[in-house]
Write a protein that holds these residues in place. Structure first.
Motif, short mmCIF file in Angstrom:
data_model
loop_
_atom_site.label_atom_id
_atom_site.label_comp_id
_atom_site.label_asym_id
_atom_site.label_seq_id
_atom_site.Cartn_x
_atom_site.Cartn_y
_atom_site.Cartn_z
N LEU A 181 31.01 22.01 53.11
CA LEU A 181 29.87 22.91 52.96
C LEU A 181 28.86 22.61 54.06
CD1 LEU A 181 28.59 25.06 50.94
CD2 LEU A 181 27.38 23.10 49.94
N GLN A 182 28.60 23.58 54.93
CA GLN A 182 27.67 23.36 56.02
C GLN A 182 26.37 24.11 55.77
OE1 GLN A 182 28.97 26.87 59.21
NE2 GLN A 182 29.62 24.78 59.61
N LEU A 183 25.33 23.66 56.45
CA LEU A 183 24.02 24.31 56.39
C LEU A 183 23.66 24.75 57.81
CD1 LEU A 183 21.56 24.68 54.33
CD2 LEU A 183 20.53 22.78 55.56
N ARG A 184 23.30 26.02 57.96
CA ARG A 184 22.91 26.47 59.29
C ARG A 184 21.94 27.64 59.17
NH1 ARG A 184 28.36 29.14 59.66
NH2 ARG A 184 27.96 31.33 60.19
N PRO A 185 21.21 27.94 60.27
CA PRO A 185 20.23 29.03 60.21
C PRO A 185 20.87 30.36 59.82
CG PRO A 185 19.89 27.69 62.16
CD PRO A 185 21.19 27.24 61.56
N LYS A 186 20.12 31.12 59.02
CA LYS A 186 20.56 32.47 58.66
C LYS A 186 19.33 33.36 58.73
CE LYS A 186 22.65 35.44 55.16
NZ LYS A 186 23.54 36.12 56.14
N ALA A 187 19.23 34.13 59.80
CA ALA A 187 18.10 35.04 59.99
C ALA A 187 18.53 36.15 60.93
CB ALA A 187 16.89 34.29 60.56
N ALA A 188 17.91 37.29 60.76
CA ALA A 188 18.23 38.43 61.62
C ALA A 188 17.88 38.13 63.07
CB ALA A 188 17.49 39.67 61.13
N ASN A 189 16.82 37.37 63.29
CA ASN A 189 16.41 36.98 64.64
C ASN A 189 15.51 35.76 64.55
OD1 ASN A 189 13.52 37.92 64.42
ND2 ASN A 189 14.57 39.88 64.11
N SER A 190 15.17 35.19 65.70
CA SER A 190 14.40 33.94 65.73
C SER A 190 12.94 34.12 65.34
CB SER A 190 14.48 33.32 67.13
OG SER A 190 13.93 34.23 68.09
N ARG A 191 12.51 35.36 65.12
CA ARG A 191 11.12 35.60 64.71
C ARG A 191 10.96 35.51 63.19
NH1 ARG A 191 12.31 39.54 68.31
NH2 ARG A 191 12.43 41.15 66.69
N VAL A 192 12.08 35.48 62.48
CA VAL A 192 12.03 35.38 61.02
C VAL A 192 11.91 33.91 60.63
CG1 VAL A 192 13.26 35.83 58.86
CG2 VAL A 192 13.42 37.45 60.76
N LEU A 193 10.77 33.53 60.06
CA LEU A 193 10.52 32.14 59.71
C LEU A 193 10.17 32.03 58.23
CD1 LEU A 193 8.35 31.07 62.78
CD2 LEU A 193 10.79 30.61 62.42
N THR A 194 10.35 30.83 57.70
CA THR A 194 10.04 30.57 56.30
C THR A 194 9.44 29.18 56.16
OG1 THR A 194 10.95 30.68 54.06
CG2 THR A 194 12.29 29.58 55.71
N ASP A 195 8.84 28.91 55.01
CA ASP A 195 8.23 27.60 54.77
C ASP A 195 9.29 26.54 54.53
OD1 ASP A 195 5.64 28.64 54.92
OD2 ASP A 195 5.54 29.05 52.77
N ALA A 196 9.00 25.32 55.01
CA ALA A 196 9.89 24.18 54.78
C ALA A 196 9.04 22.92 54.78
CB ALA A 196 10.97 24.11 55.86
N ILE A 197 9.69 21.79 54.51
CA ILE A 197 9.02 20.49 54.46
C ILE A 197 9.18 19.80 55.80
CG2 ILE A 197 8.92 18.27 53.28
CD1 ILE A 197 10.41 19.71 50.91
N GLY A 198 8.06 19.33 56.38
CA GLY A 198 8.09 18.62 57.64
C GLY A 198 8.36 17.14 57.47
N ALA A 199 8.49 16.45 58.59
CA ALA A 199 8.86 15.03 58.58
C ALA A 199 7.85 14.16 57.85
CB ALA A 199 9.04 14.54 60.02
N ASN A 200 6.59 14.58 57.81
CA ASN A 200 5.55 13.81 57.14
C ASN A 200 5.13 14.44 55.82
OD1 ASN A 200 5.27 11.81 59.28
ND2 ASN A 200 4.33 13.47 60.48
N GLY A 201 5.98 15.30 55.30
CA GLY A 201 5.69 15.95 54.04
C GLY A 201 4.81 17.18 54.16
N GLU A 202 4.45 17.56 55.39
CA GLU A 202 3.58 18.71 55.60
C GLU A 202 4.40 20.00 55.57
OE1 GLU A 202 5.12 17.88 59.79
OE2 GLU A 202 4.86 16.82 57.89
N ALA A 203 3.72 21.11 55.38
CA ALA A 203 4.39 22.42 55.41
C ALA A 203 4.63 22.81 56.86
CB ALA A 203 3.54 23.47 54.72
N ILE A 204 5.84 23.27 57.16
CA ILE A 204 6.18 23.75 58.50
C ILE A 204 6.83 25.12 58.37
CG2 ILE A 204 6.50 21.41 59.42
CD1 ILE A 204 9.57 21.98 59.29
N GLN A 205 6.99 25.78 59.51
CA GLN A 205 7.70 27.04 59.58
C GLN A 205 9.02 26.81 60.31
OE1 GLN A 205 6.36 30.73 58.85
NE2 GLN A 205 5.94 29.24 57.24
#
Length: 229
Positions: A181-205
């Protein structure tokens, strides 16, 4: 019962769905599209989900884009699998999108990956690029459930990916990681972003991610099902 589902062990509605899918074997995309009132695109480069939509229409799948199985009343997910002339999968199989925030409480048992893969109606299709899309045909459908060993593999990969997401390492995960089972980007284009967890626990896009079954995993399912060497 795990593995291939035997029809004396399934309910009537599930058998009806299977029979309907089985009856599609040998249809060309053009023939089925005509029956469904759909137009066959020239190719799939800008219409990647078209074959799935065609089969969902033909079989009456009801979930649409919801985070449910395609046939939630039966607990069945529909997956197409493009094969080459030797019966080998030509691409990985999308399972579902990946949660990237609020992941600490998630478990494999309640995950959407497990939910989607608990019972799959696989429909092999002719994936040969040299054959015009309209002329490609639909293969023999089969119902499948993961064996205990297969589920253990899926669970281990899912846990590894989710641990990295929880630790803020989502952007370091590559498609090479995971046995099945692999994990990889899934978006129509590179302008589509979503919230995620950053290396220091901060919110990133970041780009949305999806879970995909690797071809060696689906290839083994095909070989086991059709007794291929």
């Amino acid at each position: 019962m795990k593995g291939l589902i035997r029809f004396d062990e399934v309910n009537v509605q599930l058998k009806q769905l299977f029979d309907k899918a089985s009856a599609l074997a040998g249809y060309s995309f053009a023939e089925l599209a005509a029956e469904q009132g759909m137009v066959v695109p020239k190719d799939l480069r800008r219409n990647k989900g078209w074959v799935g939509q065609l089969l969902e229409s033909a079989l009456g799948a009801s979930a649409g884009s919801q985070a449910l199985q395609d046939f939630p009343e039966l607990g069945v997910e529909l997956k197409t699998i493009p094969l080459d002339a030797n019966g080998k999968p030509l691409e990985t199989t999308f399972v579902c999108t990946t949660p990237l925030i609020n992941v600490h409480e998630l478990t494999w048992e309640s995950s959407n990956v497990r939910n989607k893969l608990q019972c799959v109606l696989w429909i092999p299709i002719d994936g040969r690029r040299e054959v015009p899309l309209a002329e490609r045909t639909i293969g023999t459908a089969f119902l499948w459930q993961p064996s205990a060993a297969q589920e253990a593999q899926l669970k281990a990969d899912w846990q590894e990916h989710m641990d990295k997401i929880a630790l803020g390492e989502v952007e370091s995960i590559t498609a090479h990681q995971g046995e099945v089972l692999q994990l990889r980007p899934k978006a129509a284009n590179s302008r589509v972003l979503t919230d995620a967890i950053g290396a220091n626990g901060e919110a990133i896009q970041t780009l949305p991610r999806g879970f995909y079954l690797k071809t060696q995993f689906t290839g083994q399912i095909i070989r086991d099902t059709f007794n291929l060497n």
